[in-house]
Design an enzyme around this catalytic site. Sequence first.
Site, short mmCIF file in Angstrom:
data_model
loop_
_atom_site.label_atom_id
_atom_site.label_comp_id
_atom_site.label_asym_id
_atom_site.label_seq_id
_atom_site.Cartn_x
_atom_site.Cartn_y
_atom_site.Cartn_z
N CYS A 197 0.77 -1.09 -0.08
CA CYS A 197 0.20 -0.03 -0.11
C CYS A 197 0.85 1.39 -0.05
CB CYS A 197 -1.02 -0.12 1.14
SG CYS A 197 -1.93 1.38 1.43
N CYS A 202 -1.60 1.56 -2.96
CA CYS A 202 -2.67 2.71 -2.76
C CYS A 202 -2.23 4.03 -2.64
CB CYS A 202 -3.43 2.37 -1.24
SG CYS A 202 -3.76 0.84 -1.15
N LYS A 205 -0.63 5.13 -6.34
CA LYS A 205 -1.72 5.12 -6.91
C LYS A 205 -2.66 6.23 -7.18
CE LYS A 205 -5.14 3.35 -5.82
NZ LYS A 205 -5.50 1.99 -5.99
N TYR A 338 -8.68 -4.40 -11.13
CA TYR A 338 -8.68 -2.86 -10.74
C TYR A 338 -7.29 -2.06 -10.89
CZ TYR A 338 -6.73 -3.95 -6.03
OH TYR A 338 -5.81 -4.16 -5.06
N GLU A 342 -7.02 1.11 -13.01
CA GLU A 342 -6.69 2.13 -12.49
C GLU A 342 -5.30 2.60 -13.13
OE1 GLU A 342 -7.86 1.78 -7.90
OE2 GLU A 342 -6.07 0.82 -8.28
N HIS A 610 -27.30 19.96 -0.83
CA HIS A 610 -27.52 20.52 -2.38
C HIS A 610 -26.32 21.50 -2.45
CE1 HIS A 610 -29.55 20.93 -6.11
NE2 HIS A 610 -29.56 22.14 -5.91
N GLU A 615 -26.20 13.59 -2.84
CA GLU A 615 -27.65 13.60 -2.44
C GLU A 615 -28.32 12.83 -3.58
OE1 GLU A 615 -29.54 17.36 -3.55
OE2 GLU A 615 -27.91 17.81 -4.89
#
Length: 635
Positions: A197, A202, A205, A338, A342, A610, A615
């Site tokens: 990681c 992670c 990346k 993934y 990515e 909003h 939302e």
Amino acid sequence: MSPGPVRGATPNRRLGSVRGVSVLSPPGRRARPSAPETSRLSSAAREELRRRLLDLIEGHRVVIFSKSYCPHSARVKELFSSLGVECNILELDQVDNGASVQEVLSEITHQNTVPNIFVNKVHVGGCDRTFQAHQSGLLQKLLQEDPAYDYDLIVIGGGSGGLACAQEAAVLGRKVMVLDFVAPSPQGTSWGLGGTCVNVGCVPKKLMHQAALLGQALTDSRRFGWEFSQQVKHNWGTLTEAVQTHVGSLNWGCRLSLREKAVAYVNAHGEFVEHHKVKATNGKGQKTCYTAAKFVIATGERPRYLGIQGAKEYCITSDDLFSLPYCPGATLVVGASYVALECAGFLAGLGLEVTVMVRSVLLRGFDQEMAERLGSSLERLGVRFLRKFVPVAVLQLQKGSPGKLKVVARSTEGPETVEGVYNTVLLAIGRDSCTKGIGLEKIGVKINEKNGKIPVNDMEQTNVPYVYAVGDVLEGKPQLTPVAMQAGKLLARRLFGGCLEKCDYVNVPTVVFTPLEYGCCGLSEERAAQEYQRENLEVYHTLFWPLEWTVACRDNNACYAKIICNKFDNERVVGFHILGPNAGEITQGFAAAMKCGLTKRLLDDTVGIHPTCAEVFTTLEITKSSGLDIMQKGC
């Protein structure tokens, strides 16, 4: 003490009483049989009984929780008698509150049956596991008088899960060592402490993902009034230098944190040589042996290579990409994981020509509708997909940084072959567990021979009682950094802090950091249909258009949201999916809600913020079953 014929056995020491209830009978006095019904202890009494049981286990070489009429218990007693070993035996059917003792013991060991055996504070298990340990030699090792181990815990692997476990154990007062060694990739890349990681996963990346997003923001900014005349271009060297500087600071932070907690860190490859003993080999080939009462395997995974001509000679993986000293140029990404998507996403976002070669489906194991929508978003970015092909050879046409490579690929559906020329070939076809070469077979730890994964129980314990495992090496568990950290921390607390909490592997959120992010929590539609039957599900969905995209006139039907609800459980949300900007930030909050039993009604009753993308989940109305149009109208 049971009146049974156990040669050399010593009476139990009395633990005292809990709120006037006798826990153990005084020596020489037989208690009346305990009532068969489940005990009802107060929380305070339960904690006191738990503490006293742990004291009993800590204070004796062998403790057998038994029942006088149990034939399996009798076999275990005979085994220890034949070994001439003194045992401390508690007959649960002959003490006043045997039901309470067994109930609390079950919480400690997650074993509901007798006999329940501890040897030198290690939970061996029941009859079968005790005899297996005897046959393998493990029991004899555990029975060594006053074993003087070098450490209470040795963690093999310095990634997120291993470090979390080691540091928590040290905080709880234990003597801990971490062994960590990174074998260089075929291209010669290696890195420091912190695991995948921090170094090649992670963190770098996400930083490169951000670099690509900034490029898109520059394009959008003109429509928001920003004017700049000079040509904007990206500098790969500047990016990688900045990324590696940050990664280096995290490496230092990991080492500093271990030092502050008095955890011994050795940059060496750990390998079991016998029970409770590992050999550590450093980069110079120097070997040192260490012993410990308990071990945690946290060795993680490394990228898999294709077994074809030129794969290891000329291809790179994610191990190499983030510190690549030159711009990769036109890149072929092989794989549809993934990691593959990515990397393809941020490389395309930086302006490079990118092709993705896909053997079968995108994002296997993820929701396939979301995977295809994500693939479409990459195509709009300029990524080319070459589907149903696999490479069969990689040939070097020209040396350089980058050079030129020719890739020959074959169709998975027929004899067709294609060729292409690229500057870089990035393999992202999966990862292999780093469980070979660490001596697990020497101490009898079972692994899945097909994938190298380690099967564990719900306590992260392997079939060898003193060996545990966390992180990506576990079979059937999410391969995510936060999961490994949580599991490692809780494991240490259970082993050394008297904690009962186990890692919850259900409804773990995750995000694919492609330019248009995909966040999810819970089940895919495919998996939900398997678990609940499709007719019992209701899927609410919509396309949406982020406000930030309107002025920029970006695609108004690229972003998508859906929830999968169980109609016969108050429309409880069992699957949450979003494809859109900042999906990671959005998914994290809804994951907490799903832990609390989120329903469609609760979403409807929530007032949205909003204008935000999140939302949209408070206003979902259209179901898939209705067949109504969800397309958005706009420029």
